[in-house]
Design an enzyme around this catalytic site. Structure first.
Site, PDB file in Angstrom:
ATOM      1  N   ASN A 159      84.246  62.828 -21.862  1.00  6.98           N
ATOM      2  CA  ASN A 159      83.180  62.767 -22.858  1.00  6.98           C
ATOM      3  C   ASN A 159      81.803  62.693 -22.211  1.00  6.98           C
ATOM      4  OD1 ASN A 159      84.662  62.907 -25.261  1.00  6.98           O
ATOM      5  ND2 ASN A 159      85.103  60.707 -25.224  1.00  6.98           N
ATOM      6  N   ASP A 187      86.801  66.234 -27.953  1.00 11.63           N
ATOM      7  CA  ASP A 187      87.619  66.394 -29.159  1.00 11.63           C
ATOM      8  C   ASP A 187      88.626  67.535 -29.003  1.00 11.63           C
ATOM      9  OD1 ASP A 187      86.311  64.314 -30.362  1.00 11.63           O
ATOM     10  OD2 ASP A 187      85.060  65.578 -31.667  1.00 11.63           O
ATOM     11  N   ASP A 217      91.901  57.780 -27.123  1.00  7.27           N
ATOM     12  CA  ASP A 217      92.695  58.745 -26.359  1.00  7.27           C
ATOM     13  C   ASP A 217      94.140  58.286 -26.218  1.00  7.27           C
ATOM     14  OD1 ASP A 217      92.117  56.575 -24.788  1.00  7.27           O
ATOM     15  OD2 ASP A 217      91.646  57.712 -22.983  1.00  7.27           O
ATOM     16  N   ARG A 223     109.094  63.918 -18.942  1.00  7.56           N
ATOM     17  CA  ARG A 223     108.952  65.363 -19.186  1.00  7.56           C
ATOM     18  C   ARG A 223     107.793  65.640 -20.134  1.00  7.56           C
ATOM     19  NH1 ARG A 223     110.297  68.072 -23.404  1.00  7.56           N
ATOM     20  NH2 ARG A 223     111.749  66.508 -24.207  1.00  7.56           N
TER      21      ARG A 223
END
Length: 286
Positions: free
Chosen positions: A171, A180, A206, A226
């Site tokens: 950011n 975003d 986040d 994974r």
């Protein structure tokens, strides 16, 4: 009556059609159409008919009949209807049936609209506006449900928290608009890596949460890792490249839902302190 009824007269009997029109003529503001006339401009409230209306009707104006959004007055015939009247019903009986049924139909419509509005508002309240994923409120509801179900059915619940490493730097350096886009791309990659019974939500900022249902310990270790590495590799070159850290924990039978959340958060902190771009586990399912 609060508003004027909008009627469809459905019959091939010209005398009956004339009788209905004469009976309804004293009602102010009534809009009347009949089978074969030009398509009505307003929504139909009530149908007057002397033949049963089935799902295979050739009258397209009655498409909403099955949803109860059109009232039916049926004359001297057996079949599904809101009101049954004799062929020789008086003008007053016809008028009362039409007026009362119009009110009932419009109340049905209002109720259905209210249910749909409530459903839409609830969906909005449970959805993250940026990613389209369920939000924290939805996550907490789903977690409680899955924990209760797991205790009853002897099933496992593996709670995993994924966090984008150094997202603040994205950011700060690339701007919040780019941040975003990164969040949405990571969300898409997470969804793509999940199975049908798994549940994902954006927990805020986040951080994303996933409930993996029905995994044993060994399977969880592989699946969580994974998905994490796939998300780290999912961003196109035009975007800042990021890695993810993950922490997971298994619900222990009888423990509150908050316990597995705290355990997964602690595991995530461990993965961060170990250098990030890693997966850490809080406990082993017994």
């Amino acid at each position: 009556m609060s508003s004027d009824p909008h009627l469809l007269l459905r019959t091939t009997n010209r005398q009956l059609l004339a009788k209905w029109r004469a009976a309804l003529d004293p009602l102010d503001g009534v809009t009347i159409g009949h089978t074969g006339s030009e398509k009505l401009e307003r929504e139909i409230d009530v149908v007057l008919t002397d033949s049963a209306i089935t799902s295979g009707t050739d009258c397209p104006e009655l498409a909403d009949l099955a949803q109860g959004e059109v009232g039916v007055v049926l004359f001297d015939t057996q079949g599904p209807a809101d009101v049954h009247l004799r062929a020789e019903a008086t003008d007053r009986e016809i008028q009362l049936a039409v007026c009362l049924l119009t009110e009932i139909v419009r109340l049905r419509r209002q109720q259905k609209q209210g249910v749909e509005i409530h459903k839409t508002l609830r969906q909005m309240a449970l959805t993250d506006s940026l990613t389209g994923l369920p939000n924290r409120r939805a996550w907490e509801e789903q977690l409680r449900l899955q924990v209760d179900h797991a205790d009853q059915m002897e099933r496992t619940v593996c709670l995993t928290v994924y966090d984008i490493d150094f997202f603040k730097a994205v950011n700060d350096q690339a701007g919040h608009a780019t941040g975003d886009v990164v969040l949405k791309k990571v969300a898409d990659a997470l969804v793509a890596g999940l199975r049908e019974p798994d549940f994902i939500a954006r927990l805020g900022g986040d951080e994303f949460g996933v409930l993996f249902a029905g995994l044993d310990w060994e399977a969880a270790v592989g699946v969580v890792e994974r998905v994490r590495t796939a998300c780290s590799q999912a961003l196109p070159d035009s975007l800042p490249q990021v890695t993810l850290s993950a922490g997971f924990a298994f619900h222990r039978k009888g423990a509150p839902a908050s316990a597995v959340s705290l355990a997964a958060d602690e595991a995530l902190r461990q993965a961060k302190s170990d250098g990030r771009d890693k997966t850490a586990a809080a406990n082993r399912k017994k």
